[in-house]
Design an enzyme around this catalytic site. Structure first.
Site, PDB file in Angstrom:
ATOM      1  CE1 TYR A 172      -7.720  -6.402   3.206  1.00 39.95           C
ATOM      2  CE2 TYR A 172      -6.937  -8.423   4.466  1.00 39.95           C
ATOM      3  CZ  TYR A 172      -6.635  -7.639   3.530  1.00 39.95           C
ATOM      4  OH  TYR A 172      -5.796  -7.685   2.711  1.00 39.95           O
ATOM      5  CE1 TYR A 192      -3.732  -2.388   0.490  1.00 41.32           C
ATOM      6  CE2 TYR A 192      -2.324  -3.326   2.330  1.00 41.32           C
ATOM      7  CZ  TYR A 192      -3.466  -3.536   1.434  1.00 41.32           C
ATOM      8  OH  TYR A 192      -4.270  -4.538   1.564  1.00 41.32           O
ATOM      9  CG  ASP A 210     -11.137 -14.865   6.086  1.00 45.25           C
ATOM     10  OD1 ASP A 210     -10.084 -15.329   6.598  1.00 45.25           O
ATOM     11  OD2 ASP A 210     -10.918 -13.673   5.340  1.00 45.25           O
ATOM     12  CE  LYS A 255      -3.000 -11.740   7.775  1.00 43.79           C
ATOM     13  NZ  LYS A 255      -4.241 -11.283   7.060  1.00 43.79           N
TER      14      LYS A 255
END
Ligand SMILES: *Cc1c(COP(=O)(O)O)cnc(C)c1O
Length: 443
Positions: A153, A25, A254, A283
């Site tokens: 997200y 980003y 998720d 992760k």
């Protein structure tokens, strides 16, 4: 880079970084400052200039056992001596198979079938593809929309982006290419509270109104991560599960951020005593060593997916089932399960609660909240990344806020006195930042 702290070598590295590397980003025209890490051990990152930082981020939820862990290092070295990679098409390998079996055993419900892939976003893509193929196989290809929660997200690839929060996500940028999904209001009921009737009613109304067009509900159970670090009611999640059942819609959980103990349960769905139809992991799966993710589903769903026209799940990443990543994922997960991890998370939870409490009295702080090994200071206004990062570094801590959220999810091995140092450093930095937001260090 070595551990040597040669200022010239660091300057050369940073110049090459500014010239060629594109950070997450980040602008390539005006790259934000970055800090070279020379090495990392346990809960500490050592910068090129010799400064040592207590790591409050676990490298984005991943490094749950800390850095350079002997058990994980050994697992990688041992596997490296056999093979680092072989293709998963037509071949198989022991670490991948053992990992699939272990994940099937420890995840909630009857998620027996495991699809391995490279990253969280891809695991979400695969989950959505499973849901779409599930309905296609039953002659209901029109069920192709997703219902999700505002404030979520789910990753940066296109289908994943389409279910990220419509305001803080990137919907406006990619308006013309993103599929239009359905968004229920973010549940306003906090963790430990009963579901709010209005939230349930709004969710149910969307299911009732669009039921025939919905393939699946996708959500982050209990903790919404990068969409706002929001914790919500287990009762709400239980009600959502029941509504999905009543409307015959699949539920995708998720757990890429929440999986592997972070919220105090091995998987956050367990707070509500529910199991999803499809589960995404990533992760912390490899303890932060290598990129790996997984999408799990039941034999029932897998069977229907594969009874369709294609006769298979139509996905197959090049590095699928990577033995090196699977070996370290196995070692990390077994290590976690061998530890009194519930006790460790409870210890971190109370240390974070105690350590972050004083932040609630700072001006400009809206709320302080803690769940499991996650601590959040929500500000009234977005913090300026450059100046606040300098303040954190001056306090010897590595914390990377986004927007109004200053938060930490430390490695599970962080000692209680280190958590106290970390939280003290966070608050001291925040206090200095608030009294002089664009300090002399500002870039
Ligand atoms: C990080 C994250 C993803 C995306 O994972 P990547 O590995 O960055 O692609 C998806 N969902 C959730 C909940 C996440 O926290």
């Amino acid at each position: 880079m070595t551990d040597q702290r040669d200022p010239h070598a660091i300057a050369t590295l940073l110049a090459a970084d500014r010239r060629h590397a594109w950070h997450p980003y980040a602008s390539a025209l005006n790259p934000p400052p970055v800090y070279p890490v020379a090495s990392a051990h346990g809960v500490r990152l050592r910068l090129g200039d010799g400064r040592e930082l207590l790591d409050g981020m676990s490298s984005w939820w991943a490094a749950i056992h800390g850095y350079n862990h002997p058990v994980l290092n050994r697992a990688v070295s041992a596997q490296l001596g056999r093979m680092s990679h072989v293709m998963f098409g037509g071949l198989t390998n022991e670490p991948a198979v053992e990992l699939c079996a272990l994940l099937a055993a420890i995840t909630p419900g009857e998620l027996e079938r495991v699809f391995l892939c490279d990253s969280g976003s891809v695991a979400v893509e695969v989950a959505i593809k499973m849901a779409l193929q599930y309905w296609q196989a039953q002659g209901q290809a029109g069920r192709n929309r997703l219902l999700t929660l505002a404030g979520g997200y789910h990753g940066d690839t296109f289908m994943a982006m389409s279910v990220c929060d419509p305001v803080t996500g990137m919907h406006h940028l990619f308006r013309d290419v993103l599929p239009r999904q359905l968004f229920a209001p973010r549940p306003g009921c906090g963790f430990g509270k009963p579901a709010r009737a209005a939230d349930i009613a709004a969710f149910e109304a969307l299911l009732t109104q669009h039921g025939d067009a919905i393939a699946a509900v996708i959500l982050e159970p209990i903790v919404q991560g990068a969409g706002g670090m929001h914790f919500y009611s287990a009762d709400y999640l239980r009600r959502v599960r029941a509504l999905c059942d009543a409307h015959g819609v699949l539920l995708i959980a998720d757990e890429i951020a929440t999986g592997f103990g972070r919220t105090g349960k091995l998987f956050a769905c367990e707070h509500a005593g529910i199991a999803p139809d499809i589960l995404c992991l990533g992760k912390a799966l490899t303890g932060g060593y290598l990129s790996l993710a997984a999408t799990l589903t039941s034999e029932r769903v897998a069977g229907i997916v594969c009874s369709g026209e294609a006769g298979a799940l139509m996905h197959g990443p090049t590095f699928m089932g990577n033995p090196l990543a699977c070996a370290v994922a196995l070692a990390s997960t077994r290590l976690l399960l061998s530890l009194p991890w519930q006790r460790e998370i409870a210890r971190l939870e109370s240390a974070l609660r105690e350590g972050l409490a004083p932040a609630a009295r700072l001006p400009g702080v809206r709320e302080v909240r803690v769940l499991g090994a996650i601590g959040v200071i929500e500000m009234e206004q977005a913090v300026a990344m450059g100046p606040i990062t300098e303040r954190f570094l001056a306090e010897g801590v590595w914390v990377r806020p986004f927007g109004r959220l200053v938060y930490t999810m430390p490695p599970f091995i962080m000692r209680t006195d280190e958590v106290a140092r970390l939280t003290h450093g966070m608050i001291a930095a925040l206090e200095k930042y608030l009294s002089q937001p664009s300090g002399e260090e500002a870039q």
